[in-house]
Design an enzyme around this catalytic site. Structure first.
Site, PDB file in Angstrom:
ATOM      1  N   ASP A  15       0.841  -1.212   0.000  1.00  0.00           N
ATOM      2  CA  ASP A  15       0.000   0.000   0.000  1.00  0.00           C
ATOM      3  C   ASP A  15       0.869   1.253   0.000  1.00  0.00           C
ATOM      4  O   ASP A  15       1.980   1.254   0.535  1.00  0.00           O
ATOM      5  CB  ASP A  15      -0.909  -0.033   1.244  1.00  0.00           C
ATOM      6  N   GLY A  16       0.329   2.319  -0.584  1.00  0.00           N
ATOM      7  CA  GLY A  16       0.993   3.619  -0.519  1.00  0.00           C
ATOM      8  C   GLY A  16       1.538   4.134  -1.840  1.00  0.00           C
ATOM      9  O   GLY A  16       2.176   5.190  -1.888  1.00  0.00           O
ATOM     10  N   GLY A  56      -0.097   5.420  -4.406  1.00  0.00           N
ATOM     11  CA  GLY A  56      -0.738   6.684  -4.795  1.00  0.00           C
ATOM     12  C   GLY A  56      -0.162   7.848  -4.017  1.00  0.00           C
ATOM     13  O   GLY A  56       0.208   8.890  -4.594  1.00  0.00           O
ATOM     14  N   ARG A  57      -0.031   7.701  -2.709  1.00  0.00           N
ATOM     15  CA  ARG A  57       0.505   8.789  -1.866  1.00  0.00           C
ATOM     16  C   ARG A  57       1.959   9.084  -2.221  1.00  0.00           C
ATOM     17  O   ARG A  57       2.383  10.232  -2.219  1.00  0.00           O
ATOM     18  CB  ARG A  57       0.389   8.404  -0.379  1.00  0.00           C
ATOM     19  N   HIS A  95       2.428   3.401  -8.996  1.00  0.00           N
ATOM     20  CA  HIS A  95       2.289   1.972  -9.290  1.00  0.00           C
ATOM     21  C   HIS A  95       3.496   1.473 -10.104  1.00  0.00           C
ATOM     22  O   HIS A  95       3.966   0.361  -9.907  1.00  0.00           O
ATOM     23  CB  HIS A  95       0.991   1.701 -10.055  1.00  0.00           C
ATOM     24  N   SER A 133      -7.175  -5.778  -5.717  1.00  0.00           N
ATOM     25  CA  SER A 133      -8.235  -6.328  -4.864  1.00  0.00           C
ATOM     26  C   SER A 133      -9.591  -6.235  -5.560  1.00  0.00           C
ATOM     27  O   SER A 133      -9.757  -5.487  -6.536  1.00  0.00           O
ATOM     28  CB  SER A 133      -8.293  -5.551  -3.547  1.00  0.00           C
ATOM     29  N   GLU A 164     -11.957  -4.732  -4.533  1.00  0.00           N
ATOM     30  CA  GLU A 164     -12.415  -3.341  -4.335  1.00  0.00           C
ATOM     31  C   GLU A 164     -11.740  -2.379  -5.325  1.00  0.00           C
ATOM     32  O   GLU A 164     -12.227  -1.272  -5.550  1.00  0.00           O
ATOM     33  CB  GLU A 164     -12.113  -2.872  -2.902  1.00  0.00           C
ATOM     34  N   TRP A 210     -11.667  -2.344  -8.397  1.00  0.00           N
ATOM     35  CA  TRP A 210     -12.463  -2.040  -9.602  1.00  0.00           C
ATOM     36  C   TRP A 210     -13.110  -0.655  -9.491  1.00  0.00           C
ATOM     37  O   TRP A 210     -13.536  -0.087 -10.494  1.00  0.00           O
ATOM     38  CB  TRP A 210     -13.564  -3.085  -9.798  1.00  0.00           C
ATOM     39  N   LEU A 263      11.100 -20.954  -4.708  1.00  0.00           N
ATOM     40  CA  LEU A 263      10.108 -20.026  -4.140  1.00  0.00           C
ATOM     41  C   LEU A 263       8.744 -20.177  -4.816  1.00  0.00           C
ATOM     42  O   LEU A 263       8.652 -20.219  -6.039  1.00  0.00           O
ATOM     43  CB  LEU A 263      10.602 -18.578  -4.338  1.00  0.00           C
ATOM     44  N   ARG A 315       2.078  -5.063   6.012  1.00  0.00           N
ATOM     45  CA  ARG A 315       1.345  -4.040   5.262  1.00  0.00           C
ATOM     46  C   ARG A 315       2.153  -2.756   5.276  1.00  0.00           C
ATOM     47  O   ARG A 315       2.515  -2.256   6.352  1.00  0.00           O
ATOM     48  CB  ARG A 315      -0.030  -3.780   5.872  1.00  0.00           C
ATOM     49  N   ARG A 348      -4.828  -2.446   8.974  1.00  0.00           N
ATOM     50  CA  ARG A 348      -5.979  -3.326   8.740  1.00  0.00           C
ATOM     51  C   ARG A 348      -5.625  -4.310   7.631  1.00  0.00           C
ATOM     52  O   ARG A 348      -4.648  -4.116   6.904  1.00  0.00           O
ATOM     53  CB  ARG A 348      -7.230  -2.523   8.385  1.00  0.00           C
TER      54      ARG A 348
HETATM   55  C1  FPP Z   1      -1.998   0.179  -3.248  1.00  0.00           C
HETATM   56  O1  FPP Z   1      -1.547   1.512  -3.320  1.00  0.00           O
HETATM   57  C2  FPP Z   1      -1.427  -0.628  -4.330  1.00  0.00           C
HETATM   58  C3  FPP Z   1      -2.141  -1.185  -5.334  1.00  0.00           C
HETATM   59  C4  FPP Z   1      -3.612  -1.036  -5.444  1.00  0.00           C
HETATM   60  C5  FPP Z   1      -1.505  -1.954  -6.418  1.00  0.00           C
HETATM   61  C6  FPP Z   1      -0.224  -2.685  -6.134  1.00  0.00           C
HETATM   62  C7  FPP Z   1       0.449  -2.950  -7.440  1.00  0.00           C
HETATM   63  C8  FPP Z   1       1.782  -2.861  -7.685  1.00  0.00           C
HETATM   64  C9  FPP Z   1       2.759  -2.643  -6.612  1.00  0.00           C
HETATM   65  C10 FPP Z   1       2.370  -2.950  -9.053  1.00  0.00           C
HETATM   66  C11 FPP Z   1       1.992  -4.086  -9.942  1.00  0.00           C
HETATM   67  C12 FPP Z   1       2.098  -5.453  -9.358  1.00  0.00           C
HETATM   68  C13 FPP Z   1       2.875  -6.472  -9.833  1.00  0.00           C
HETATM   69  C14 FPP Z   1       2.754  -7.806  -9.217  1.00  0.00           C
HETATM   70  C15 FPP Z   1       3.882  -6.315 -10.891  1.00  0.00           C
HETATM   71  P1  FPP Z   1      -2.606   2.695  -3.337  1.00  0.00           P
HETATM   72  O2  FPP Z   1      -2.770   3.157  -4.736  1.00  0.00           O
HETATM   73  O3  FPP Z   1      -3.877   2.283  -2.653  1.00  0.00           O
HETATM   74  O4  FPP Z   1      -1.861   3.772  -2.479  1.00  0.00           O
HETATM   75  P2  FPP Z   1      -2.522   4.916  -1.579  1.00  0.00           P
HETATM   76  O5  FPP Z   1      -3.061   4.249  -0.348  1.00  0.00           O
HETATM   77  O6  FPP Z   1      -1.360   5.791  -1.282  1.00  0.00           O
HETATM   78  O7  FPP Z   1      -3.572   5.586  -2.394  1.00  0.00           O
END
Ligand code: FPP
Length: 230
Positions: free
Chosen positions: A8-9, A11-12, A25, A53, A55, A57, A119, A173, A179
């Site tokens: 997670d993170g 976007g930020r 991303h 996830s 969610e 979508w 792995l 996480r 969470r």
């Molecule tokens: C959450 O960050 C992250 C995701 C929804 C996507 C995770 C995907 C990748 C790391 C790249 C592609 C994956 C592979 C396996 C090559 P967020 O956008 O919710 O961040 P935020 O909480 O800061 O908004």
């Protein structure tokens, strides 16, 4: 040891640099490459990554398309190296709503690495913990339509996305929230949870290593019943 990561993170990370969220991303995908490479070398037997996830979508379509592009690109670019490194790839989640091109790439990377014995890399795509449980129960009911047998833990596990894999020992996480966000709800029953503030694009192999060390220390303290001297 099975380590699962809620990445997670992204976007930020991008927004704090005045960039579009999709740049986060893209940077996050680079961390995936590093962490997978590192995991193979430090005794992680199973690594599960939450990439998309059920969610997700609800996100803007450009962001959704970018995430699928990144997943496809990762598989296309890395599958040969992963095979050479003896990494077996599997996916968790439903496939019926994903673009065909993503499913094709998923199938071919699973097929290419099917015989690998190192792995076990699980990538969760269109995955939700509740959805996984419902799919497992529905599959069980379809298979047992003629009988009135009841589902038990071992059977539910058999129909789950992880099947014969062990539950995660450690779930990490990134991004500061504490969470599970619908991740591995069934499998997380006894997992140790590690929440770190670092945003996923800044997450390093050193941080993974220190989360694993804390897990080891915790396990040494609580994991075994102390031997009573006779
Ligand atoms: C959450 O960050 C992250 C995701 C929804 C996507 C995770 C995907 C990748 C790391 C790249 C592609 C994956 C592979 C396996 C090559 P967020 O956008 O919710 O961040 P935020 O909480 O800061 O908004």
């Amino acid at each position: 040891m099975h380590v699962a990561i809620i990445m997670d993170g992204n976007g930020r990370w991008a927004e704090s640099r005045g960039l579009h969220r999709i740049c986060g991303h893209k940077e996050g995908a680079k961390r995936v490459e590093e962490i997978v490479r590192y995991a193979s070398t430090v005794g992680i037997t199973n690594l599960t990554l939450y990439a998309f996830s059920t969610e997700n979508w609800q996100r803007p379509s450009l962001e959704i398309q970018t995430l699928f592009q990144l997943i496809k690109l990762y598989l296309r670019k890395k599958v040969h190296v992963l095979k050479l490194e003896n990494v077996k790839i599997s996916f968790m989640g439903r496939r019926d709503q994903l673009p065909k091109s993503v499913v094709t790439e998923m199938h071919s990377s699973e097929a290419a690495t099917q015989k690998c014995t190192g792995l076990q890399l699980n990538i969760a795509v269109d995955y939700g913990g509740r959805d996984e449980i419902l799919r497992a129960v529905n599959k069980f009911m379809c298979a047992n339509i003629a009988t009135s047998s009841k589902i038990d833990e071992a059977t539910l596990r058999k129909y789950s996305d992880l099947k014969d894999q062990p539950d995660p020992d450690l779930i990490i996480r990134t991004g500061g929230d504490q969470r599970l966000s619908n991740f591995m709800l069934w499998h997380a029953a006894y997992s140790e949870l590690s929440f770190v503030d670092t945003l996923w694009p800044d997450f390093s192999v050193q941080e993974l290593s220190s989360a694993m060390k804390s897990f080891d220390a915790q396990n040494r303290r609580f994991g075994t019943i102390p031997q009573v001297a006779e």
